[in-house]
Design a protein around this motif. Sequence first.
Motif, PDB file in Angstrom:
ATOM      1  N   LEU A  48       6.554   1.012 -16.028  1.00 40.93           N
ATOM      2  CA  LEU A  48       6.077   0.430 -14.772  1.00 40.93           C
ATOM      3  C   LEU A  48       7.159  -0.397 -14.097  1.00 40.93           C
ATOM      4  N   VAL A  49       7.801  -1.271 -14.857  1.00 43.27           N
ATOM      5  CA  VAL A  49       8.778  -2.202 -14.296  1.00 43.27           C
ATOM      6  C   VAL A  49      10.082  -1.505 -13.916  1.00 43.27           C
ATOM      7  N   ASN A  50      10.552  -0.595 -14.754  1.00 45.28           N
ATOM      8  CA  ASN A  50      11.875  -0.021 -14.548  1.00 45.28           C
ATOM      9  C   ASN A  50      11.911   1.297 -13.783  1.00 45.28           C
ATOM     10  N   PHE A  51      10.806   2.050 -13.774  1.00 41.87           N
ATOM     11  CA  PHE A  51      10.823   3.345 -13.101  1.00 41.87           C
ATOM     12  C   PHE A  51       9.863   3.437 -11.922  1.00 41.87           C
ATOM     13  N   ALA A  52       8.616   2.991 -12.122  1.00 38.80           N
ATOM     14  CA  ALA A  52       7.593   3.202 -11.101  1.00 38.80           C
ATOM     15  C   ALA A  52       7.726   2.236  -9.924  1.00 38.80           C
ATOM     16  N   LEU A  53       7.786   0.941 -10.184  1.00 36.70           N
ATOM     17  CA  LEU A  53       7.832  -0.032  -9.084  1.00 36.70           C
ATOM     18  C   LEU A  53       9.045   0.135  -8.169  1.00 36.70           C
ATOM     19  N   PRO A  54      10.233   0.453  -8.700  1.00 34.81           N
ATOM     20  CA  PRO A  54      11.357   0.697  -7.781  1.00 34.81           C
ATOM     21  C   PRO A  54      11.176   1.921  -6.881  1.00 34.81           C
ATOM     22  N   ARG A  55      10.253   2.817  -7.231  1.00 40.49           N
ATOM     23  CA  ARG A  55      10.017   4.007  -6.409  1.00 40.49           C
ATOM     24  C   ARG A  55       9.040   3.747  -5.264  1.00 40.49           C
ATOM     25  N   VAL A  56       8.458   2.552  -5.197  1.00 40.31           N
ATOM     26  CA  VAL A  56       7.531   2.213  -4.118  1.00 40.31           C
ATOM     27  C   VAL A  56       8.325   2.068  -2.826  1.00 40.31           C
ATOM     28  N   ARG A  57       7.829   2.667  -1.761  1.00 38.20           N
ATOM     29  CA  ARG A  57       8.501   2.605  -0.475  1.00 38.20           C
ATOM     30  C   ARG A  57       8.470   1.177   0.063  1.00 38.20           C
ATOM     31  N   ASP A  58       9.591   0.687   0.583  1.00 37.04           N
ATOM     32  CA  ASP A  58       9.751  -0.664   1.146  1.00 37.04           C
ATOM     33  C   ASP A  58       9.327  -1.733   0.145  1.00 37.04           C
ATOM     34  N   PHE A  59       9.744  -1.603  -1.087  1.00 43.46           N
ATOM     35  CA  PHE A  59       9.342  -2.534  -2.151  1.00 43.46           C
ATOM     36  C   PHE A  59      10.120  -3.836  -2.027  1.00 43.46           C
ATOM     37  N   ARG A  60       9.396  -4.945  -1.929  1.00 42.48           N
ATOM     38  CA  ARG A  60      10.019  -6.263  -1.818  1.00 42.48           C
ATOM     39  C   ARG A  60       9.633  -7.164  -2.982  1.00 42.48           C
ATOM     40  N   GLY A  61       9.004  -6.616  -3.975  1.00 45.46           N
ATOM     41  CA  GLY A  61       8.577  -7.404  -5.117  1.00 45.46           C
ATOM     42  C   GLY A  61       7.062  -7.412  -5.229  1.00 45.46           C
ATOM     43  N   VAL A  62       6.585  -7.836  -6.394  1.00 47.21           N
ATOM     44  CA  VAL A  62       5.160  -7.884  -6.677  1.00 47.21           C
ATOM     45  C   VAL A  62       4.630  -9.259  -6.259  1.00 47.21           C
ATOM     46  N   PRO A  63       3.548  -9.315  -5.487  1.00 42.93           N
ATOM     47  CA  PRO A  63       2.991 -10.632  -5.144  1.00 42.93           C
ATOM     48  C   PRO A  63       2.397 -11.302  -6.385  1.00 42.93           C
ATOM     49  N   ASP A  64       2.538 -12.619  -6.472  1.00 42.10           N
ATOM     50  CA  ASP A  64       2.048 -13.329  -7.654  1.00 42.10           C
ATOM     51  C   ASP A  64       0.634 -13.870  -7.480  1.00 42.10           C
ATOM     52  N   ARG A  65      -0.110 -13.319  -6.536  1.00 47.37           N
ATOM     53  CA  ARG A  65      -1.499 -13.745  -6.305  1.00 47.37           C
ATOM     54  C   ARG A  65      -2.462 -13.155  -7.331  1.00 47.37           C
ATOM     55  N   GLY A  66      -2.011 -12.252  -8.166  1.00 48.72           N
ATOM     56  CA  GLY A  66      -2.892 -11.527  -9.072  1.00 48.72           C
ATOM     57  C   GLY A  66      -3.232 -12.250 -10.364  1.00 48.72           C
ATOM     58  N   PHE A  67      -2.810 -13.500 -10.513  1.00 49.01           N
ATOM     59  CA  PHE A  67      -3.130 -14.228 -11.746  1.00 49.01           C
ATOM     60  C   PHE A  67      -4.548 -14.774 -11.669  1.00 49.01           C
ATOM     61  N   ASP A  68      -5.209 -14.867 -12.831  1.00 50.98           N
ATOM     62  CA  ASP A  68      -6.627 -15.236 -12.859  1.00 50.98           C
ATOM     63  C   ASP A  68      -6.891 -16.677 -13.294  1.00 50.98           C
ATOM     64  N   GLY A  69      -5.866 -17.468 -13.520  1.00 48.77           N
ATOM     65  CA  GLY A  69      -6.063 -18.841 -13.957  1.00 48.77           C
ATOM     66  C   GLY A  69      -5.896 -19.011 -15.458  1.00 48.77           C
ATOM     67  N   ARG A  70      -5.849 -17.909 -16.191  1.00 53.85           N
ATOM     68  CA  ARG A  70      -5.700 -17.966 -17.651  1.00 53.85           C
ATOM     69  C   ARG A  70      -4.477 -17.195 -18.137  1.00 53.85           C
ATOM     70  N   GLY A  71      -3.562 -16.899 -17.237  1.00 56.38           N
ATOM     71  CA  GLY A  71      -2.327 -16.231 -17.638  1.00 56.38           C
ATOM     72  C   GLY A  71      -2.364 -14.716 -17.595  1.00 56.38           C
ATOM     73  N   ASN A  72      -3.486 -14.128 -17.185  1.00 56.50           N
ATOM     74  CA  ASN A  72      -3.592 -12.669 -17.084  1.00 56.50           C
ATOM     75  C   ASN A  72      -3.254 -12.248 -15.665  1.00 56.50           C
ATOM     76  N   PHE A  73      -2.661 -11.062 -15.527  1.00 58.18           N
ATOM     77  CA  PHE A  73      -2.190 -10.602 -14.226  1.00 58.18           C
ATOM     78  C   PHE A  73      -2.763  -9.230 -13.904  1.00 58.18           C
ATOM     79  N   THR A  74      -3.254  -9.070 -12.673  1.00 58.35           N
ATOM     80  CA  THR A  74      -3.783  -7.787 -12.214  1.00 58.35           C
ATOM     81  C   THR A  74      -2.970  -7.313 -11.015  1.00 58.35           C
ATOM     82  N   LEU A  75      -2.590  -6.056 -11.047  1.00 59.31           N
ATOM     83  CA  LEU A  75      -1.761  -5.458 -10.011  1.00 59.31           C
ATOM     84  C   LEU A  75      -2.437  -4.194  -9.507  1.00 59.31           C
TER      85      LEU A  75
END
Length: 179
Positions: free
Chosen positions: A103-130
Amino acid sequence: MTRLEQIYQEKVSPELLKEYGYSSPMQIPRLEKISLNIGLGEGSQNQKIIDDAVAELTSLSAQKAVVTRAKKSIASFKLREGMPIGCRVTLRHERMWDFLDKLVNFALPRVRDFRGVPDRGFDGRGNFTLGIKELTIFPELEIDKVEFVKGLNVTIVTSATTDKEGKTLLTLLGMPFRK
């Protein structure tokens, strides 16, 4: 041991121990599981969409996907209890590390106009949803064979107790968060 797991053992774990000053190595945040989910509302009318989604999710996760079914009937959506509405898979151990690396090394760089993953996906307990809008960013899927464009929810469950610790863990593992 996978490449990313080795990086965690050798670099990330000591860095987290130094930064947060844990009294025990068991307090260091780690990945517990990664859950992948595809929700398909129109799958209740068309079984082929569900079958395609299961095949695609199985090929990218290297583990058989399970069909999720409706728990309640909703008349306005023409949905009956027990109808298929999506598929999911939970990855642990080696498959989890392989998927995160992919995901980190192959898939996300292939996203068109990729500027990074937003950090709004955290749930308050350290888990992240994308949320990923198109599965075609993964190299395993052949674009020609994909009939319906599907999205994917990726939930990364960590043992971190706060969002800051979880974000630090994922950043050190290579997740490209927006500045």
